[in-house]
Design an enzyme around this catalytic site. Structure first.
Site: not given
Ligand code: ARG
Length: 470
Positions: A331, A294, A334, A326, A164-165, A32, A292, A119
């Site tokens: 992971q 735009n 993000k 967990y 409105t509308h 990651s 144009k 974690n």
């Molecule tokens: N890169 C992992 C995450 O973002 C870190 C945690 C990994 N933990 C595990 N028990 N494998 O979640």
């Protein structure tokens, strides 16, 4: 002296347990680093605080804390200068930083992870990141609000149709329409601030799932990182991401508000509406049609709401079936929340510029303001003032509108006799009621679209946003 490696054959810190290595594609699935490297600052801040607490409770020596801190700060400088090697097989930013620390600080570095798991570490990093993201979004929202307030003051005297509308409904001063967006944005800012309260809880010390047998001082770590409280339950703290879902929702609704504004202004900038002129810097032209201009930036802002909404649904989908506690699915959290926040940051920055530079075509607006009978409601209300029940007044004015429309006239262009034929309660003073300009002078209660109420609203926003000169 040959230093004993902290790593197993695989080069990973848990290499001691496993005999086989993942193949390249599997390693890519596990990694990651491409996304979580953005957390490096928070990871280092969290580690420095954790190490300080470890030294304060006597789990590591003061000198070891000093070595760890120095190592982490030198790693931070290297990442900042983009010169830290980040081997992909280390999977994530947490392992990259820890491995670099062990290289620099040896056994002291090997003690950093005492009483900690990735974690609780990653939960901490995300909370620190989300705190900043919220503060940043709120700054961006305030900047857009300031631009709306400045425009509202600048165009205070212009009367525009409220729809409105998407049909002309009643006239309002332009500032009133502009400040409607400031209101929506304020709720977005407040929603994010409210979410921040739940973000602002320290999970460190919760370990992998059950905490630790080591005598950590969790309150101290929290204090060092500026958290007012610590998570009560280690299972919950290491496994939920509701705080990120709230942030994503905050982004999604902010995106929806920006999108509605963008849609309005795209329409208002067309020849058909002809109400605003966007600055060239926020427009594009066409490769084929030379004339144009735009509103692409507004269209992209409208489109960015789709990113935020999609990331919210993606994150909720990621979370919905997870057993406690967990799971590695997390992971990927993000990959949803970073783009949602990124899209909104970008949209806010450009929105500020658009609002600050757009000009209202005040003459064209004034020429057309009485089209579509925007004073009809005011005429009905005039009649109620003369004792005509509102439902009856509504019918009378509707008939007058039909008549005026046939004659190609506005209500104020109808002769007094025609008006009196419809209702003999109408007197010459109706002239002060008809016409959009008159209507906005007569709005009575707070929150209506008139000049008086705009003055009150501007004063409110001036205080709220700390604006000095309007
Ligand atoms: N890169 C992992 C995450 O973002 C870190 C945690 C990994 N933990 C595990 N028990 N494998 O979640």
């Amino acid at each position: 002296m040959a230093e004993k490696s902290n790593k197993g054959k695989s080069g990973k810190s848990w290499g001691g347990r496993l005999a086989a290595e993942p193949d390249a594609v599997t390693a890519e699935l596990l990694a990651s680093l491409d996304v979580d490297r953005a957390l490096w600052r928070y990871d280092i801040a969290g580690s420095v605080a954790h190490a300080q607490m470890l030294s304060e409770v006597g789990l590591i020596a003061k000198s070891e804390f000093a070595e760890i801190k120095q190592g982490l700060l030198s790693i931070a400088a290297d990442i900042e200068a983009d010169r830290l090697e980040m081997p992909a097989e280390l999977e994530d930013i947490h392992m990259v930083i820890e491995a670099a620390l062990i290289e620099r600080a040896g056994d002291a570095g090997r003690k950093l992870h005492t009483g900690r798991s990735r974690n609780d570490q990653v939960a901490l990093d995300l909370r620190l990141w989300a705190r900043d993201a919220i503060d940043d979004l709120r700054d961006g929202i305030a900047a857009v609000q300031r631009a709306f307030v400045a425009a509202a003051a600048k165009y205070a005297d212009v009367v525009v149709p409220a729809y409105t509308h998407l049909q002309r409904a009643q006239p309002v001063v332009a500032g009133h329409a502009l400040l409607a967006y400031a209101e929506m944005l304020q709720r977005d800012a407040d929603r994010l601030a409210d979410a921040r309260v739940r973000v602002n809880v320290c999970p460190l010390g919760c370990g992998a799932v059950a905490g630790t047998s080591l005598p950590l001082n969790r309150t101290r770590t929290a204090e060092l990182l500026g958290f007012p409280r610590i998570a009560r339950n280690s299972i919950d703290a290491t496994s939920d991401r509701d705080f990120l879902a709230e942030l994503c929702f905050g982004c999604a609704l902010l995106g929806v508000h920006l999108s509605r504004w963008a849609e309005d202004w795209i329409l208002y900038s067309t020849a058909e509406f002809g109400m605003i002129e966007l600055d060239d810097a926020y427009c594009t032209s066409s490769s084929m049609m030379p004339q144009k201009k735009n509103a692409d930036t507004l269209e992209l802002i409208r489109g960015k709401s789709a990113t935020a909404i999609a990331q919210l649904t993606g994150l909720l989908t990621l979370l919905k079936g997870l057993p406690l506690a967990y799971n590695r699915d997390l992971q990927d959290d993000k990959r949803f929340v970073f783009p949602a926040v990124g899209a909104m940051r970008q949209a806010l920055t450009v929105a500020e510029g658009i609002v600050a530079t757009t000009k209202f075509k005040t003459e064209r607006i004034a020429e057309r303001i009485d089209e579509g009978f925007p004073d009809a409601t005011a005429l009905a209300e005039y009649l109620t003032g003369r004792g005509v029940p509102f439902r009856r007044a509504h019918q009378i004015v509707a008939a007058l509108v039909v008549r005026a429309e046939k004659a190609g006239q506005t209500l104020s262009e109808l002769p007094l006799e025609t008006l009196r034929e419809a209702c003999d309660k109408i007197e010459d003073d109706v002239r002060a009621v008809l016409g959009a300009e008159n209507v906005v002078k007569r709005y009575a209660p707070e929150g209506s679209g008139g000049r008086k109420q705009l003055g009150e609203q501007l004063a409110f926003w001036q205080r709220k946003l700390d604006l000095h000169a309007l």
